[in-house]
Design a protein around this motif. Structure first.
Motif, PDB file in Angstrom:
ATOM      1  N   LEU A   1       0.851  -1.202   0.000  1.00 25.50           N
ATOM      2  CA  LEU A   1       0.000   0.000   0.000  1.00 25.50           C
ATOM      3  C   LEU A   1       0.878   1.240   0.000  1.00 25.50           C
ATOM      4  O   LEU A   1       1.367   1.701   1.040  1.00 25.50           O
ATOM      5  CB  LEU A   1      -0.929  -0.012   1.215  1.00 25.50           C
ATOM      6  CG  LEU A   1      -1.967  -1.124   1.246  1.00 25.50           C
ATOM      7  CD1 LEU A   1      -2.791  -1.055   2.542  1.00 25.50           C
ATOM      8  CD2 LEU A   1      -2.886  -1.036   0.049  1.00 25.50           C
ATOM      9  N   LYS A   2       1.047   1.797  -1.161  1.00 22.41           N
ATOM     10  CA  LYS A   2       1.742   3.068  -1.328  1.00 22.41           C
ATOM     11  C   LYS A   2       1.265   3.708  -2.617  1.00 22.41           C
ATOM     12  O   LYS A   2       0.641   3.071  -3.451  1.00 22.41           O
ATOM     13  CB  LYS A   2       3.247   2.874  -1.318  1.00 22.41           C
ATOM     14  CG  LYS A   2       3.778   2.102  -2.513  1.00 22.41           C
ATOM     15  CD  LYS A   2       5.288   2.031  -2.488  1.00 22.41           C
ATOM     16  CE  LYS A   2       5.812   1.335  -3.752  1.00 22.41           C
ATOM     17  NZ  LYS A   2       7.285   1.272  -3.762  1.00 22.41           N
ATOM     18  N   ARG A   3       1.584   4.962  -2.781  1.00 29.28           N
ATOM     19  CA  ARG A   3       1.138   5.708  -3.959  1.00 29.28           C
ATOM     20  C   ARG A   3       1.762   5.125  -5.203  1.00 29.28           C
ATOM     21  O   ARG A   3       2.951   4.865  -5.260  1.00 29.28           O
ATOM     22  CB  ARG A   3       1.510   7.185  -3.815  1.00 29.28           C
ATOM     23  CG  ARG A   3       1.006   8.058  -4.965  1.00 29.28           C
ATOM     24  CD  ARG A   3       1.326   9.524  -4.682  1.00 29.28           C
ATOM     25  NE  ARG A   3       0.839  10.373  -5.733  1.00 29.28           N
ATOM     26  CZ  ARG A   3       1.508  10.683  -6.850  1.00 29.28           C
ATOM     27  NH1 ARG A   3       2.726  10.184  -7.046  1.00 29.28           N
ATOM     28  NH2 ARG A   3       0.982  11.479  -7.745  1.00 29.28           N
ATOM     29  N   ILE A   4       0.894   4.929  -6.229  1.00 31.77           N
ATOM     30  CA  ILE A   4       1.355   4.407  -7.497  1.00 31.77           C
ATOM     31  C   ILE A   4       1.945   5.552  -8.292  1.00 31.77           C
ATOM     32  O   ILE A   4       1.285   6.561  -8.548  1.00 31.77           O
ATOM     33  CB  ILE A   4       0.199   3.730  -8.264  1.00 31.77           C
ATOM     34  CG1 ILE A   4      -0.395   2.581  -7.446  1.00 31.77           C
ATOM     35  CG2 ILE A   4       0.667   3.232  -9.608  1.00 31.77           C
ATOM     36  CD1 ILE A   4      -1.630   1.955  -8.060  1.00 31.77           C
ATOM     37  N   GLU A   5       3.143   5.410  -8.648  1.00 31.51           N
ATOM     38  CA  GLU A   5       3.837   6.504  -9.330  1.00 31.51           C
ATOM     39  C   GLU A   5       3.419   6.636 -10.781  1.00 31.51           C
ATOM     40  O   GLU A   5       3.332   7.748 -11.301  1.00 31.51           O
ATOM     41  CB  GLU A   5       5.356   6.261  -9.240  1.00 31.51           C
ATOM     42  CG  GLU A   5       5.896   6.255  -7.812  1.00 31.51           C
ATOM     43  CD  GLU A   5       5.704   7.600  -7.134  1.00 31.51           C
ATOM     44  OE1 GLU A   5       5.637   8.640  -7.854  1.00 31.51           O
ATOM     45  OE2 GLU A   5       5.617   7.646  -5.884  1.00 31.51           O
TER      46      GLU A   5
ATOM     47  N   LYS B   1       1.206   7.197 -13.674  1.00 38.23           N
ATOM     48  CA  LYS B   1      -0.069   7.917 -13.777  1.00 38.23           C
ATOM     49  C   LYS B   1      -1.138   7.059 -14.397  1.00 38.23           C
ATOM     50  O   LYS B   1      -2.300   7.062 -13.948  1.00 38.23           O
ATOM     51  CB  LYS B   1       0.160   9.199 -14.575  1.00 38.23           C
ATOM     52  CG  LYS B   1      -1.066  10.079 -14.665  1.00 38.23           C
ATOM     53  CD  LYS B   1      -0.731  11.364 -15.423  1.00 38.23           C
ATOM     54  CE  LYS B   1      -1.948  12.273 -15.500  1.00 38.23           C
ATOM     55  NZ  LYS B   1      -1.663  13.524 -16.251  1.00 38.23           N
TER      56      LYS B   1
ATOM     57  N   ARG C   1      -2.162   4.340 -12.031  1.00 39.02           N
ATOM     58  CA  ARG C   1      -2.916   4.940 -10.910  1.00 39.02           C
ATOM     59  C   ARG C   1      -4.361   5.220 -11.308  1.00 39.02           C
ATOM     60  O   ARG C   1      -5.302   4.964 -10.547  1.00 39.02           O
ATOM     61  CB  ARG C   1      -2.212   6.224 -10.454  1.00 39.02           C
ATOM     62  CG  ARG C   1      -2.837   6.811  -9.205  1.00 39.02           C
ATOM     63  CD  ARG C   1      -1.983   7.951  -8.642  1.00 39.02           C
ATOM     64  NE  ARG C   1      -1.844   9.044  -9.582  1.00 39.02           N
ATOM     65  CZ  ARG C   1      -0.684   9.450 -10.084  1.00 39.02           C
ATOM     66  NH1 ARG C   1       0.450   8.803  -9.776  1.00 39.02           N
ATOM     67  NH2 ARG C   1      -0.626  10.475 -10.901  1.00 39.02           N
ATOM     68  N   GLN C   2      -4.555   5.677 -12.528  1.00 34.03           N
ATOM     69  CA  GLN C   2      -5.913   5.972 -12.993  1.00 34.03           C
ATOM     70  C   GLN C   2      -6.713   4.684 -13.179  1.00 34.03           C
ATOM     71  O   GLN C   2      -7.905   4.629 -12.821  1.00 34.03           O
ATOM     72  CB  GLN C   2      -5.845   6.751 -14.313  1.00 34.03           C
ATOM     73  CG  GLN C   2      -7.180   7.188 -14.854  1.00 34.03           C
ATOM     74  CD  GLN C   2      -7.885   8.211 -13.948  1.00 34.03           C
ATOM     75  OE1 GLN C   2      -7.198   8.980 -13.241  1.00 34.03           O
ATOM     76  NE2 GLN C   2      -9.205   8.194 -13.949  1.00 34.03           N
TER      77      GLN C   2
ATOM     78  N   THR D   1      -6.257   1.819 -11.606  1.00 37.50           N
ATOM     79  CA  THR D   1      -6.549   1.276 -10.277  1.00 37.50           C
ATOM     80  C   THR D   1      -7.679   2.055  -9.596  1.00 37.50           C
ATOM     81  O   THR D   1      -8.568   1.473  -8.952  1.00 37.50           O
ATOM     82  CB  THR D   1      -5.275   1.322  -9.418  1.00 37.50           C
ATOM     83  OG1 THR D   1      -4.231   0.585 -10.090  1.00 37.50           O
ATOM     84  CG2 THR D   1      -5.530   0.718  -8.060  1.00 37.50           C
ATOM     85  N   PHE D   2      -7.657   3.372  -9.763  1.00 36.39           N
ATOM     86  CA  PHE D   2      -8.712   4.200  -9.160  1.00 36.39           C
ATOM     87  C   PHE D   2     -10.080   3.847  -9.734  1.00 36.39           C
ATOM     88  O   PHE D   2     -11.074   3.718  -9.010  1.00 36.39           O
ATOM     89  CB  PHE D   2      -8.405   5.680  -9.398  1.00 36.39           C
ATOM     90  CG  PHE D   2      -9.519   6.589  -8.993  1.00 36.39           C
ATOM     91  CD1 PHE D   2      -9.756   6.879  -7.657  1.00 36.39           C
ATOM     92  CD2 PHE D   2     -10.367   7.138  -9.964  1.00 36.39           C
ATOM     93  CE1 PHE D   2     -10.783   7.706  -7.287  1.00 36.39           C
ATOM     94  CE2 PHE D   2     -11.414   7.970  -9.592  1.00 36.39           C
ATOM     95  CZ  PHE D   2     -11.623   8.257  -8.244  1.00 36.39           C
TER      96      PHE D   2
ATOM     97  N   SER E   1     -11.903  12.435  -7.163  1.00 36.40           N
ATOM     98  CA  SER E   1     -10.703  11.993  -7.878  1.00 36.40           C
ATOM     99  C   SER E   1      -9.613  13.039  -7.760  1.00 36.40           C
ATOM    100  O   SER E   1      -9.812  14.132  -7.216  1.00 36.40           O
ATOM    101  CB  SER E   1     -11.055  11.725  -9.345  1.00 36.40           C
ATOM    102  OG  SER E   1     -11.407  12.937  -9.996  1.00 36.40           O
ATOM    103  N   THR E   2      -8.407  12.707  -8.292  1.00 38.80           N
ATOM    104  CA  THR E   2      -7.286  13.667  -8.255  1.00 38.80           C
ATOM    105  C   THR E   2      -7.583  14.896  -9.100  1.00 38.80           C
ATOM    106  O   THR E   2      -7.010  15.966  -8.873  1.00 38.80           O
ATOM    107  CB  THR E   2      -6.012  12.988  -8.765  1.00 38.80           C
ATOM    108  OG1 THR E   2      -6.251  12.446 -10.086  1.00 38.80           O
ATOM    109  CG2 THR E   2      -5.585  11.857  -7.833  1.00 38.80           C
TER     110      THR E   2
END
Length: 244
Positions: free
Chosen positions: A8-12, A14, A17-18, A20-21, A49-50
């Motif tokens: 569990l950490k921020r997906i670098e 982009k 990350r989108q 997965t979101f 969202s971001t």
């Protein structure tokens, strides 16, 4: 071979990350819906969202759930004030809805805004108008009957008053006739005690023979063969003229 545990950490990346979101967002919304259905729970879910895009789910409506959340999170003093304010707010909404309903009903009774009504609603409106018309006619008839009773009562009162006045006038007329009879009998008695002179039997003939008062000298004509001297005759005439 089992799937390994994801750190569990921020997906670098982009793009990753989108993706997965999007997948987890859909799963989370699905789980929230299942929880509300299976457990009869009130669930509210808010996701940004971001990029600032909003995603939400509310089993009983997001606004209602948020208001309930605020009531539960406030302090007791603020909670009481909030409940009172909310109660007044709900009362105002109820009165506003009732006022709008009454206005709409009034327009319908006046024959306005009948377009949205269906056949059943128009039949109910017709029944209401017929009932109102029957009540209005009944009330009008009752008022007319009461007015007629009042007029009959006044008529009886006026009739009684008329009879009283008639009896009073008859009594006064009888008294007047009695007094006139007394006067007539008294006048007849006076006429019998003091009869008129025959020459005045007819009062209208009194003016035909006016009395004559002769004062002064009256020429005396001596009869033939009288032995009275002329001087005495003149003196006698003078005296007789004054005596008469």
């Amino acid at each position: 071979m089992g799937r390994g545990r994801v750190e569990l950490k921020r997906i670098e990346n982009k793009i990753n990350r989108q993706v997965t979101f999007s997948k987890r967002r859909t799963g989370l919304l699905k789980k929230a819906y299942e929880l509300s259905v299976l457990c009869d729970a009130e669930v509210a879910l808010i996701i940004f969202s971001t990029r600032g895009k909003l995603y939400e789910f509310g089993s009983s409506g997001m606004t209602k759930t948020l208001e309930r959340y605020q009531r539960c999170c406030f302090t007791p003093q603020n909670n009481s004030l909030e409940r009172e304010t909310q109660s007044w707010y709900q009362e105002v909404n109820k009165l506003k809805a009732k006022y709008e309903t009454l206005q709409r009903t009034q327009r319908h009774l006046l024959g306005e805004d009948l377009g949205p009504l269906n056949v059943k609603e128009l039949q109910n409106l017709e029944k209401q108008l017929e009932g109102a018309l029957a009540l209005a006619r009944q009330r009008k008839t009752q008022i007319m009957i009461e007015q007629m009773e009042d007029l009959r009562k006044k008529e009886r009162q006026l009739g009684d008053l008329n009879k009283q006045l008639k009896n009073k006038l008859e009594a006064e007329g009888q008294s007047l006739k009695t007094i006139q009879g007394f006067w007539s009998s008294g006048a007849a008695a006076e006429n019998s005690n003091f009869p008129l002179h025959p020459s005045h039997a007819n009062p209208m003939e009194c003016g035909l023979h006016e009395p004559v008062l002769q004062i002064g000298y009256h020429h005396y004509v001596q009869a033939e063969g009288s032995s009275v001297p002329k001087s005495m005759a003149d003196e006698t005439n003078f005296i007789n003229g004054w005596v008469i």
